[in-house]
Design a protein around this motif. Structure first.
Motif, PDB file in Angstrom:
ATOM      1  N   LYS A 190       0.834  -1.206   0.000  1.00 40.18           N
ATOM      2  CA  LYS A 190       0.000   0.000   0.000  1.00 40.18           C
ATOM      3  C   LYS A 190       0.869   1.256   0.000  1.00 40.18           C
ATOM      4  O   LYS A 190       0.607   2.195  -0.745  1.00 40.18           O
ATOM      5  N   ASN A 236       0.495   1.450  -3.632  1.00 42.25           N
ATOM      6  CA  ASN A 236      -0.905   1.817  -3.458  1.00 42.25           C
ATOM      7  C   ASN A 236      -1.802   1.070  -4.449  1.00 42.25           C
ATOM      8  O   ASN A 236      -2.658   1.649  -5.100  1.00 42.25           O
ATOM      9  N   THR A 272      -6.283  -4.286  -3.743  1.00 42.26           N
ATOM     10  CA  THR A 272      -7.669  -4.447  -4.188  1.00 42.26           C
ATOM     11  C   THR A 272      -8.588  -4.044  -3.023  1.00 42.26           C
ATOM     12  O   THR A 272      -8.129  -3.892  -1.879  1.00 42.26           O
ATOM     13  N   GLU A 273      -9.859  -3.910  -3.308  1.00 42.10           N
ATOM     14  CA  GLU A 273     -10.814  -3.566  -2.254  1.00 42.10           C
ATOM     15  C   GLU A 273     -10.801  -4.628  -1.154  1.00 42.10           C
ATOM     16  O   GLU A 273     -10.829  -4.306   0.038  1.00 42.10           O
ATOM     17  N   THR A 274     -10.726  -5.888  -1.549  1.00 43.66           N
ATOM     18  CA  THR A 274     -10.683  -6.987  -0.583  1.00 43.66           C
ATOM     19  C   THR A 274      -9.418  -6.910   0.263  1.00 43.66           C
ATOM     20  O   THR A 274      -9.460  -7.124   1.482  1.00 43.66           O
ATOM     21  N   GLU A 275      -8.289  -6.586  -0.365  1.00 42.46           N
ATOM     22  CA  GLU A 275      -7.029  -6.459   0.369  1.00 42.46           C
ATOM     23  C   GLU A 275      -7.057  -5.258   1.320  1.00 42.46           C
ATOM     24  O   GLU A 275      -6.511  -5.325   2.421  1.00 42.46           O
ATOM     25  N   GLU A 276      -7.704  -4.170   0.910  1.00 41.33           N
ATOM     26  CA  GLU A 276      -7.856  -3.002   1.792  1.00 41.33           C
ATOM     27  C   GLU A 276      -8.652  -3.382   3.044  1.00 41.33           C
ATOM     28  O   GLU A 276      -8.298  -3.007   4.154  1.00 41.33           O
ATOM     29  N   ILE A 277      -9.723  -4.131   2.843  1.00 44.27           N
ATOM     30  CA  ILE A 277     -10.552  -4.576   3.966  1.00 44.27           C
ATOM     31  C   ILE A 277      -9.739  -5.484   4.884  1.00 44.27           C
ATOM     32  O   ILE A 277      -9.769  -5.342   6.109  1.00 44.27           O
ATOM     33  N   SER A 308      -7.268  -3.509   6.935  1.00 42.07           N
ATOM     34  CA  SER A 308      -7.986  -2.837   8.018  1.00 42.07           C
ATOM     35  C   SER A 308      -8.277  -3.820   9.156  1.00 42.07           C
ATOM     36  O   SER A 308      -8.102  -3.494  10.332  1.00 42.07           O
TER      37      SER A 308
END
Length: 179
Positions: free
Chosen positions: A48, A52, A55-60, A63
């Protein structure tokens, strides 16, 4: 912003019918899970920061890992879920003499407060329930830093002597307090 309440005001601020003690963030199994999750989190963080390109899944997932591996963990999170490492140790009804002892400990007048400069690691907790079995409050306790909190926004200030009394209390009810 963090709010503070003394332990005596805390224990007098709600009615309860049952108490449970919990242990968390300790033991070989917990340490093994943490050591397994750290590389995953670090890999996602580096990606990240450098590219950066998560993917959206990886961001979740990042978190989620940040919440699991953050410095200060609480027994119950913002969604009402118990910490993955938590273990219920004891259950006591309100009329049990152990509950009277706990109340007396928390009613100790606050005159000498420790101010350790470390981040608390809450390894012990006490959950208070009403007669319907709903959680009224949860008190997170760090015996090392001599700190207590209801959650990330609400600290419980207590006299230094309370922590030694809580150590003895936990030992008397066969609640593990070693790391």
């Amino acid at each position: 912003m963090t709010n503070s309440i003394t332990s005596s005001h805390y224990i007098q601020s709600f009615a309860f019918d049952q108490v449970e003690t919990y242990s968390l963030q300790r033991g070989e199994e917990y340490n093994a899970v943490i050591q397994m999750l750290k590389p995953e989190r670090n890999g996602l963080k580096v990606r990240k920061e450098k590219r950066n390109n998560l993917t959206e899944t990886e961001e979740i997932r990042l978190s989620e890992l940040d919440k699991l591996l953050g410095v200060t963990q609480y027994l119950i999170d913002d969604t009402g879920q118990f910490h993955f490492s938590s273990q219920r140790i004891n259950t006591f009804q309100y009329d049990n003499e152990v509950v009277g002892l706990l109340k007396n400990i928390l009613l100790t007048k606050t005159t000498d407060v420790s101010n350790w400069m470390c981040a608390p690691i809450y390894r012990d907790a006490i959950v208070f329930y009403n007669s319907s079995g709903e959680i009224v409050s949860a008190l997170n306790i760090c015996l090392s830093c001599e700190a207590m909190a209801i959650d990330s926004s609400n600290q419980v200030v207590a006299d230094c002597s309370i922590y030694e009394m809580l150590r003895k209390f936990f030992q008397e009810v066969a609640h593990p307090i070693e790391i």
